[in-house]
Design an enzyme around this catalytic site. Sequence first.
Site, PDB file in Angstrom:
ATOM      1  N   ARG A 113     -73.867 -12.871  18.437  1.00  0.00           N
ATOM      2  CA  ARG A 113     -72.952 -11.760  18.775  1.00  0.00           C
ATOM      3  C   ARG A 113     -72.226 -11.392  17.493  1.00  0.00           C
ATOM      4  O   ARG A 113     -71.553 -12.238  16.890  1.00  0.00           O
ATOM      5  CB  ARG A 113     -71.965 -12.158  19.859  1.00  0.00           C
ATOM      6  CG  ARG A 113     -70.845 -11.146  20.025  1.00  0.00           C
ATOM      7  CD  ARG A 113     -70.003 -11.339  21.253  1.00  0.00           C
ATOM      8  NE  ARG A 113     -70.723 -10.915  22.436  1.00  0.00           N
ATOM      9  CZ  ARG A 113     -70.140 -10.671  23.618  1.00  0.00           C
ATOM     10  NH1 ARG A 113     -68.838 -10.791  23.755  1.00  0.00           N
ATOM     11  NH2 ARG A 113     -70.856 -10.284  24.660  1.00  0.00           N
ATOM     12  N   HIS A 140     -76.383  -3.968  23.516  1.00  0.00           N
ATOM     13  CA  HIS A 140     -76.083  -5.172  24.315  1.00  0.00           C
ATOM     14  C   HIS A 140     -77.223  -5.337  25.336  1.00  0.00           C
ATOM     15  O   HIS A 140     -77.031  -5.158  26.540  1.00  0.00           O
ATOM     16  CB  HIS A 140     -74.732  -4.977  25.004  1.00  0.00           C
ATOM     17  CG  HIS A 140     -74.124  -6.230  25.543  1.00  0.00           C
ATOM     18  ND1 HIS A 140     -74.707  -7.478  25.422  1.00  0.00           N
ATOM     19  CD2 HIS A 140     -72.959  -6.442  26.231  1.00  0.00           C
ATOM     20  CE1 HIS A 140     -73.928  -8.382  25.994  1.00  0.00           C
ATOM     21  NE2 HIS A 140     -72.865  -7.785  26.496  1.00  0.00           N
ATOM     22  N   GLN A 143     -76.966  -7.462  28.653  1.00  0.00           N
ATOM     23  CA  GLN A 143     -76.105  -6.862  29.677  1.00  0.00           C
ATOM     24  C   GLN A 143     -76.888  -5.875  30.536  1.00  0.00           C
ATOM     25  O   GLN A 143     -76.819  -5.899  31.767  1.00  0.00           O
ATOM     26  CB  GLN A 143     -74.936  -6.131  28.985  1.00  0.00           C
ATOM     27  CG  GLN A 143     -73.983  -5.476  29.967  1.00  0.00           C
ATOM     28  CD  GLN A 143     -73.202  -6.509  30.760  1.00  0.00           C
ATOM     29  OE1 GLN A 143     -72.602  -7.396  30.182  1.00  0.00           O
ATOM     30  NE2 GLN A 143     -73.235  -6.422  32.080  1.00  0.00           N
ATOM     31  N   ASP A 237     -67.223   1.541  30.702  1.00  0.00           N
ATOM     32  CA  ASP A 237     -66.865   0.375  29.876  1.00  0.00           C
ATOM     33  C   ASP A 237     -65.516   0.684  29.224  1.00  0.00           C
ATOM     34  O   ASP A 237     -65.005   1.817  29.311  1.00  0.00           O
ATOM     35  CB  ASP A 237     -67.971   0.155  28.815  1.00  0.00           C
ATOM     36  CG  ASP A 237     -67.795  -1.128  28.003  1.00  0.00           C
ATOM     37  OD1 ASP A 237     -66.963  -1.966  28.386  1.00  0.00           O
ATOM     38  OD2 ASP A 237     -68.498  -1.278  26.975  1.00  0.00           O
ATOM     39  N   CYS A 277     -69.501  -3.749  32.727  1.00  0.00           N
ATOM     40  CA  CYS A 277     -69.958  -4.998  32.098  1.00  0.00           C
ATOM     41  C   CYS A 277     -68.848  -6.043  32.035  1.00  0.00           C
ATOM     42  O   CYS A 277     -69.144  -7.239  31.921  1.00  0.00           O
ATOM     43  CB  CYS A 277     -70.520  -4.720  30.714  1.00  0.00           C
ATOM     44  SG  CYS A 277     -69.295  -4.074  29.560  1.00  0.00           S
ATOM     45  N   ARG A 305     -76.036 -12.134  34.862  1.00  0.00           N
ATOM     46  CA  ARG A 305     -76.270 -12.431  33.444  1.00  0.00           C
ATOM     47  C   ARG A 305     -76.958 -13.789  33.335  1.00  0.00           C
ATOM     48  O   ARG A 305     -77.890 -13.973  32.546  1.00  0.00           O
ATOM     49  CB  ARG A 305     -74.925 -12.470  32.675  1.00  0.00           C
ATOM     50  CG  ARG A 305     -74.170 -11.154  32.584  1.00  0.00           C
ATOM     51  CD  ARG A 305     -74.836 -10.175  31.650  1.00  0.00           C
ATOM     52  NE  ARG A 305     -75.017 -10.724  30.316  1.00  0.00           N
ATOM     53  CZ  ARG A 305     -74.095 -10.740  29.354  1.00  0.00           C
ATOM     54  NH1 ARG A 305     -72.917 -10.202  29.567  1.00  0.00           N
ATOM     55  NH2 ARG A 305     -74.358 -11.251  28.154  1.00  0.00           N
TER      56      ARG A 305
HETATM   57  N1  NVA Z   1     -68.314  -2.314  24.581  1.00  0.00           N
HETATM   58  C1  NVA Z   1     -67.673  -3.605  24.738  1.00  0.00           C
HETATM   59  C2  NVA Z   1     -68.509  -4.505  25.567  1.00  0.00           C
HETATM   60  C3  NVA Z   1     -67.891  -5.855  25.853  1.00  0.00           C
HETATM   61  C4  NVA Z   1     -68.796  -6.771  26.615  1.00  0.00           C
HETATM   62  C5  NVA Z   1     -67.406  -4.205  23.374  1.00  0.00           C
HETATM   63  O1  NVA Z   1     -68.292  -4.105  22.505  1.00  0.00           O
HETATM   64  O2  NVA Z   1     -66.337  -4.746  23.157  1.00  0.00           O
HETATM   65  N1   CP Z   2     -69.974  -8.366  29.391  1.00  0.00           N
HETATM   66  C1   CP Z   2     -69.858  -9.280  28.401  1.00  0.00           C
HETATM   67  O1   CP Z   2     -70.699  -9.386  27.514  1.00  0.00           O
HETATM   68  O2   CP Z   2     -68.748 -10.051  28.498  1.00  0.00           O
HETATM   69  P1   CP Z   2     -68.209 -11.083  27.404  1.00  0.00           P
HETATM   70  O3   CP Z   2     -67.681 -10.283  26.252  1.00  0.00           O
HETATM   71  O4   CP Z   2     -67.135 -11.840  28.118  1.00  0.00           O
HETATM   72  O5   CP Z   2     -69.343 -11.961  26.971  1.00  0.00           O
END
Ligand code: NVA
Ligand code: CP
Length: 318
Positions: A113, A140, A143, A237, A277, A305
């Site tokens: 990540r 992602h 997801q 989101d 998500c 997930r």
């Molecule tokens: N768009 C959000 C998704 C979090 C799971 C982010 O990148 O923070």
């Molecule tokens: N939706 C998602 O990826 O959540 P986290 O940021 O908690 O992993």
Amino acid sequence: MDTLFAPHSPKKRDLVSLLDVQTEEIHRLFARAVELKAAQKAREVIHTLKGRTLAMVFEKPSTRTRVSFEVGMYQLGGYALFLSSKDIQLGRGEPLSDSAQVLSRFVDGIMVRTFAHANVVTMARNATVPVINALSDDFHPCQILADIFTYQEHRGPIAGRKVAWVGDGNNVAQSWILAAARLGFHLVLASPANYGPDPSLVEWAQKEMAVWGGQGSLTLLRHPRDAVAGADLVTTDAWTSMGQEKEQKRRSRAFAHYCVDAALMREAQKDALFMHCLPAHRGEEVTAEVLDGPQSVVWDEAENRLHVQKAVLEWLMG
Ligand code: NVA
Ligand code: CP
């Protein structure tokens, strides 16, 4: 976005974006996730990854992704290492390419990540084991696989259905775009000016869909009501994604009219589902009434997930 279309590692399988998985493979992953979910509910032990190890590199926070991958590896008989970039040499400047090669000597798979999508590509190019994108600034994929699995669990095949995205054209939205190209559904995004998805991705997806004979489609609109009209699924989101915290005030102003509330949900099909998500911000991108209401399937979405990623782990590391 150039990195999206560049091949990253021809000698092994990765999940850098949904471009790495063909339509038939997605259907197979979903079929396996159904089996794994049923087995887990029945407390049946399935140790298909016995003795395998997954390194999980996190440069951003996580609840769902971390827990679902870690628990998933454990349930499959393997082991997962949580590696915060703050605690490993990557955070002190050791190159990603070196980290990828070193980790490959110890583990059977790497989940990452990170910020720039190019980082995931660099990891995949330099690792000799499969690399899974657990969220980059652009995509992602895990997801969206879980989201579509959840839709199909509740409503059957997503092909031909209308999915409305309300809000930022971010990493999650861009993964929906790749999924629409792969699975042939109609995706309509409503975003404020300057907050839409990457134009080169939109162009690619529209061409790809044309090749498919118009089974799926991608439409970009400005107004949430126009996007949600007649939708089978409404999704959104956060207005401010991880790494964009400095833009929060500006974003709150730009997205003020992009809240999914009960009135907006009434524009969709009567049996439309709502997804997010998570983490969600009640009163910003979605009201509590919708998030906690009867059309919302966000807890199933979060749980799935685990089941879908177990199928992904078996596919890549089994
Ligand atoms: N768009 C959000 C998704 C979090 C799971 C982010 O990148 O923070
Ligand atoms: N939706 C998602 O990826 O959540 P986290 O940021 O908690 O992993």
